[in-house]
Design a protein around this motif. Sequence first.
Motif, short mmCIF file in Angstrom:
data_model
loop_
_atom_site.label_atom_id
_atom_site.label_comp_id
_atom_site.label_asym_id
_atom_site.label_seq_id
_atom_site.Cartn_x
_atom_site.Cartn_y
_atom_site.Cartn_z
N LYS A 72 0.93 -1.10 -0.05
CA LYS A 72 0.07 0.06 0.19
C LYS A 72 0.78 1.28 -0.10
O LYS A 72 0.51 2.40 0.31
CB LYS A 72 -0.87 0.10 1.36
CG LYS A 72 -1.93 -1.05 1.13
CD LYS A 72 -2.82 -0.93 2.47
CE LYS A 72 -3.85 0.21 2.27
NZ LYS A 72 -4.67 0.24 3.63
N SER A 73 2.20 1.10 -0.37
CA SER A 73 3.02 2.18 -0.61
C SER A 73 2.66 3.32 -1.40
O SER A 73 1.78 2.87 -2.57
CB SER A 73 4.52 1.77 -0.62
OG SER A 73 4.66 1.43 -2.06
N SER A 74 3.24 4.26 -1.41
CA SER A 74 3.00 5.26 -2.65
C SER A 74 3.90 5.28 -3.84
O SER A 74 4.23 5.99 -4.66
CB SER A 74 3.43 6.82 -1.89
OG SER A 74 4.81 6.96 -1.47
N SER A 75 4.73 3.96 -3.86
CA SER A 75 5.77 3.82 -4.90
C SER A 75 5.08 3.83 -6.24
O SER A 75 5.63 4.49 -7.07
CB SER A 75 6.45 2.62 -4.49
OG SER A 75 7.53 2.59 -3.39
N LEU A 76 3.78 3.26 -6.31
CA LEU A 76 3.40 3.13 -7.77
C LEU A 76 2.93 4.49 -8.37
O LEU A 76 3.21 4.67 -9.72
CB LEU A 76 1.78 2.29 -7.53
CG LEU A 76 1.18 2.12 -8.77
CD1 LEU A 76 1.90 1.28 -9.79
CD2 LEU A 76 -0.08 1.22 -8.62
N GLY A 77 2.36 5.42 -7.58
CA GLY A 77 1.94 6.68 -8.35
C GLY A 77 3.41 7.37 -8.53
O GLY A 77 3.47 8.16 -9.52
N SER A 78 4.35 7.37 -7.56
CA SER A 78 5.71 8.04 -7.88
C SER A 78 6.25 7.57 -9.19
O SER A 78 6.68 8.25 -9.81
CB SER A 78 6.57 7.83 -6.44
OG SER A 78 7.95 8.32 -6.95
N ILE A 79 6.14 6.06 -9.29
CA ILE A 79 7.00 5.45 -10.49
C ILE A 79 6.30 5.87 -11.55
O ILE A 79 7.02 6.07 -12.81
CB ILE A 79 7.15 3.96 -10.40
CG1 ILE A 79 8.09 3.81 -8.85
CG2 ILE A 79 7.37 3.19 -11.37
CD1 ILE A 79 8.15 2.19 -8.71
N THR A 80 5.17 5.77 -11.61
CA THR A 80 4.10 6.04 -12.74
C THR A 80 4.44 7.59 -13.28
O THR A 80 4.91 7.71 -14.56
CB THR A 80 2.63 6.05 -12.52
OG1 THR A 80 2.50 4.65 -12.18
CG2 THR A 80 1.76 6.28 -13.72
N LEU A 81 4.42 8.33 -12.47
CA LEU A 81 4.65 10.06 -12.69
C LEU A 81 6.24 9.96 -13.42
O LEU A 81 6.28 10.90 -14.35
CB LEU A 81 4.49 10.93 -11.46
CG LEU A 81 3.13 11.09 -11.21
CD1 LEU A 81 3.09 12.04 -9.78
CD2 LEU A 81 2.15 11.73 -12.09
N LYS A 82 7.08 9.66 -12.70
CA LYS A 82 8.35 9.55 -13.37
C LYS A 82 8.67 8.97 -14.53
O LYS A 82 9.13 9.39 -15.54
CB LYS A 82 9.38 8.85 -12.35
CG LYS A 82 9.65 9.81 -10.82
CD LYS A 82 10.76 9.16 -10.07
CE LYS A 82 10.69 10.00 -8.51
NZ LYS A 82 11.35 9.19 -7.55
N ALA A 83 7.94 7.94 -14.95
CA ALA A 83 7.97 7.12 -16.06
C ALA A 83 7.52 7.71 -17.15
O ALA A 83 8.05 7.95 -18.20
CB ALA A 83 7.30 5.43 -16.13
N MET A 84 5.96 8.44 -17.03
CA MET A 84 5.54 9.31 -17.83
C MET A 84 6.15 10.37 -18.31
O MET A 84 6.36 11.01 -19.41
CB MET A 84 4.11 9.44 -17.59
CG MET A 84 3.37 8.11 -17.51
SD MET A 84 3.37 6.84 -18.78
CE MET A 84 2.61 8.19 -20.03
#
Length: 434
Positions: A72-84
């Motif tokens: 349930k970490s915030s990694s997914l949103g952070s990784i998605t923003l950086k990737a895009m």
Amino acid sequence: MNQKKLLKYILVAMITGILVGWACHSTLSTAQTTDIASYFKIVTDVFLRLIKMIIAPLVFATIVSGLISMGKSSSLGSITLKAMGWFVGASFISLLLGMGLANYFQPGAGMNLSVPKEVVDVGVSASSLSLQTFITHIFPRSFAEAMANNEILQILVFSIFFGSALAYVQHQTGATVIGKIIDELCHVMFRITDYVMAAAPIAVFAAIASAIAVQGPKLILDYSIFIGQFYIGLLILWMILISFGYIFLRKDVFRLVRAVREPTMLAFATASSESAYPKTMEALNKFGVPKRVTSFVLPLGYSFNLDGSMMYMAFAVLFIAQAYNIDLSFTQQVLILLTLMITSKGIAGVSRASIVVIASTLAMFQLPEAGILLILAIDQFLDMGRTATNVIGNSIATAVIARTEGDKHDVEETETDGVAVDSIVPVNRLADNT
């Protein structure tokens, strides 16, 4: 088969394929070479079918496994923003480079072709390619249909929902049977990948021999200037991508390029990004990129980060305009760039993807679609270079995002209650471990 041996076998297969194809083209009749090429194509088709067989379950298993690790970490949103953010920036640079080189080299100038009055069938339909179609196509009507058609982006969307829900359930109740099954599925799919990749040198030989047997080495000579200018552009693009990678990875970026030599060579020889996907993932994991990052960013990059293809499309559109003596203004070229930026994002699952986007763009700007015929003959050789570039671009993007997420992964890994499926080592610490 270890990686060094496989790479050597692939290089030998490429050289042998050129020689055998050249011999067939020189000594046999057209009908005979076509017949022989069809048999070579059987081998290539079988190999690519085997690759496609493992892509869908491999993408699904690795993405879900990675999401379970994130919990349930915030990694997914952070990784998605950086990737895009990286993907959009890399796409813009690739398109701008393609247009700049086409204006500088003027590859189509001097051909002085007359614009055909009648519609010419170029064998490519672009009518179904639109922003509306792309957006709706992202979301699967059926997971089974997405798996059957190897729709990576649709599988990605379903996997995000499934993995996020499973991560939530595991956070509430602890380890689940489904989570363990997914973890085992990852191991099984990587073993199947090893089996399939053992046949890669044979497939590479067949693909090269088939192309040279039918079209002959003269084709390369006839278009040598155009091909040479395009590959100069790819070399510049590689330098730009590696330079940006160096900002984040420092000297490790050169180790990364060495690590992905095998999948890059495989992509070049087969002109198929799919064939390189499993080995790219394996190379990135050995380099030190956490599986949770690789399993999410790499499939996303296959749909949104096609650097070599982007540069090619811009280069090809201006080449065709120049061949027909059509002068495009600065404003028109900017509009073409923006159009390609949008429409190219939907090409991942389209057959002969770059050609389809080029045909669509030509029609949109009233340029002769017959110009597609100028590049169809050598598209195989151009596709080899742009596919290899796509692998390099996605590898660097994934490693950079992993580096920027490194410290966060350490903290999250420490705080998890045994839910993670892999132990995370930040990329910036790996130089002393390899």
